[in-house]
Motif scaffolding. Structure first.
Motif, PDB file in Angstrom:
ATOM      1  N   GLY A  16       0.800  -1.212   0.000  1.00 55.25           N
ATOM      2  CA  GLY A  16       0.000   0.000   0.000  1.00 55.25           C
ATOM      3  C   GLY A  16       0.838   1.269   0.000  1.00 55.25           C
ATOM      4  N   SER A  17       0.138   2.406   0.036  1.00 54.16           N
ATOM      5  CA  SER A  17       0.794   3.710  -0.032  1.00 54.16           C
ATOM      6  C   SER A  17       0.264   4.637   1.052  1.00 54.16           C
ATOM      7  CB  SER A  17       0.543   4.363  -1.397  1.00 54.16           C
ATOM      8  OG  SER A  17       1.088   3.600  -2.448  1.00 54.16           O
ATOM      9  N   ARG A  19       0.993   9.021   2.228  1.00 51.16           N
ATOM     10  CA  ARG A  19       1.740  10.262   2.043  1.00 51.16           C
ATOM     11  C   ARG A  19       1.789  11.010   3.368  1.00 51.16           C
ATOM     12  NH1 ARG A  19       0.811  15.631  -1.740  1.00 51.16           N
ATOM     13  NH2 ARG A  19      -0.840  16.005  -0.193  1.00 51.16           N
ATOM     14  N   ARG A  66      10.940   3.633  -3.893  1.00 49.36           N
ATOM     15  CA  ARG A  66       9.612   3.450  -3.283  1.00 49.36           C
ATOM     16  C   ARG A  66       9.108   4.736  -2.612  1.00 49.36           C
ATOM     17  NH1 ARG A  66       8.980   0.116   0.882  1.00 49.36           N
ATOM     18  NH2 ARG A  66      11.103   0.364   1.669  1.00 49.36           N
ATOM     19  N   GLN A  81       6.112  10.745   0.072  1.00 47.75           N
ATOM     20  CA  GLN A  81       5.235   9.789  -0.592  1.00 47.75           C
ATOM     21  C   GLN A  81       5.845   8.404  -0.438  1.00 47.75           C
ATOM     22  OE1 GLN A  81       2.179  10.236  -2.217  1.00 47.75           O
ATOM     23  NE2 GLN A  81       2.177   7.993  -2.240  1.00 47.75           N
ATOM     24  N   ASN A  83       5.340   4.457  -1.287  1.00 50.92           N
ATOM     25  CA  ASN A  83       4.658   3.437  -2.079  1.00 50.92           C
ATOM     26  C   ASN A  83       5.278   2.070  -1.814  1.00 50.92           C
ATOM     27  OD1 ASN A  83       3.134   5.505  -3.331  1.00 50.92           O
ATOM     28  ND2 ASN A  83       4.684   5.773  -4.927  1.00 50.92           N
ATOM     29  N   SER A  84       4.573   1.038  -2.206  1.00 48.05           N
ATOM     30  CA  SER A  84       5.063  -0.343  -2.056  1.00 48.05           C
ATOM     31  C   SER A  84       5.567  -0.593  -0.641  1.00 48.05           C
ATOM     32  CB  SER A  84       6.172  -0.616  -3.079  1.00 48.05           C
ATOM     33  OG  SER A  84       5.713  -0.416  -4.399  1.00 48.05           O
TER      34      SER A  84
END
Length: 112
Positions: A16-17, A19, A66, A81, A83-84
């Protein structure tokens, strides 16, 4: 008086991500180097990413590709940010402005 307030943390599944944001007062990100760090339970605080006054970014090898550090000078806000996400990214994340101004930290938990 400098104040840094992180937000955007929480629980997320692997892959998932999230921020993270770091809103600043008393210091202007456009004229200060800024960074993100993290501290996992039982471990020392480690550097995650830096953005310089000129906008040059660097990321730790463990997050390279990532995570992305950025800032919005109009909002005087620093971002990360992510990610992964992996379970090993679980930690309290801190923003830093200049050499010695730190936020209070925000929890990120990546669970299976």
């Amino acid at each position: 008086q400098v104040q840094l307030v992180e937000s955007g943390g929480g629980l997320v599944q692997p892959g998932g991500s999230l921020r993270l944001s770091c809103a600043a007062s008393g210091v202007i990100f456009s004229i200060a180097n800024a960074a993100w760090y993290r501290q996992a339970p039982g471990k020392q605080r480690e550097w995650v990413a830096t953005i310089t006054i000129g906008g040059t970014t660097n990321h730790a090898d463990s997050v390279k590709g990532r995570f992305t550090i950025s800032r919005d000078n109009t909002k005087n806000t620093l971002y990360l940010q992510m990610n992964s996400l992996k379970p090993e990214d679980t930690a309290v994340y801190y923003c830093r402005a200049g050499p010695s101004n730190w936020g209070q930290g925000i929890q990120v938990t990546v669970y299976s």
